[in-house]
Design a protein around this motif. Sequence first.
Motif, mmCIF file in Angstrom:
data_model
loop_
_atom_site.group_PDB
_atom_site.id
_atom_site.type_symbol
_atom_site.label_atom_id
_atom_site.label_comp_id
_atom_site.label_asym_id
_atom_site.label_seq_id
_atom_site.Cartn_x
_atom_site.Cartn_y
_atom_site.Cartn_z
ATOM 1 N N GLN A 90 0.875 -1.175 0.000
ATOM 2 C CA GLN A 90 0.000 0.000 0.000
ATOM 3 C C GLN A 90 0.908 1.219 0.000
ATOM 4 O O GLN A 90 1.890 1.276 0.740
ATOM 5 N N THR A 92 1.243 5.605 -0.113
ATOM 6 C CA THR A 92 0.628 6.915 0.096
ATOM 7 C C THR A 92 1.631 7.969 -0.337
ATOM 8 O O THR A 92 2.789 7.941 0.078
ATOM 9 N N HIS A 102 -3.795 7.621 -1.744
ATOM 10 C CA HIS A 102 -3.489 6.403 -0.976
ATOM 11 C C HIS A 102 -3.966 5.217 -1.802
ATOM 12 O O HIS A 102 -5.162 5.101 -2.095
ATOM 13 N N SER A 103 -3.037 4.361 -2.229
ATOM 14 C CA SER A 103 -3.369 3.230 -3.097
ATOM 15 C C SER A 103 -3.275 1.927 -2.318
ATOM 16 O O SER A 103 -2.277 1.663 -1.652
ATOM 17 N N ARG A 104 -4.340 1.139 -2.436
ATOM 18 C CA ARG A 104 -4.387 -0.159 -1.769
ATOM 19 C C ARG A 104 -4.455 -1.269 -2.801
ATOM 20 O O ARG A 104 -5.149 -1.150 -3.803
ATOM 21 N N HIS A 105 -3.759 -2.328 -2.516
ATOM 22 C CA HIS A 105 -3.765 -3.514 -3.372
ATOM 23 C C HIS A 105 -4.066 -4.693 -2.460
ATOM 24 O O HIS A 105 -3.176 -5.434 -2.057
ATOM 25 N N THR A 106 -5.322 -4.828 -2.100
ATOM 26 C CA THR A 106 -5.742 -5.808 -1.110
ATOM 27 C C THR A 106 -5.933 -7.177 -1.742
ATOM 28 O O THR A 106 -6.566 -7.303 -2.793
ATOM 29 N N GLN A 117 -8.117 3.217 -4.793
ATOM 30 C CA GLN A 117 -7.304 4.410 -4.594
ATOM 31 C C GLN A 117 -8.171 5.481 -3.939
ATOM 32 O O GLN A 117 -9.303 5.719 -4.353
#
Length: 125
Positions: A90, A92, A102-106, A117
């Motif tokens: 993740q 930011t 803020h990018s999330r790659h869950t 994002q």
Amino acid sequence: MSKSLRCIALFVALMLVFGTATAKGYRWSCTYSAKVSPAGKTDAHLQLDFVFDDVTRKAHVLGNNGSDVDVHIGSLAISFMEKLETGAIQTTVISVAGDSAHSRHTLLGDKDLVPSQYYGQCTKE
């Protein structure tokens, strides 16, 4: 004690008091109000705080579960990278003006990648 020894002792004492690095902590408080994911754009209510120690060069994200993060400082922004146990990262990015993404790659399973994002503002405290 001779005068020269007293001078040396005084110099060493002053160096110990004034010559040691003083840590300066920085904190960014970030509020994200928009989110984009494969499902589309939605409103968001995400709050994250980042702290950074300029002497140890260590950073931490507060909010959600909180964890240590890697930091990259550039001329126009600071970036924080959280490495998750799943292998995802993740990130930011906070610009000097306070704009932030803020990018999330869950990963919810071995086949369930849920990218998203968030967009918002951060204030440096």
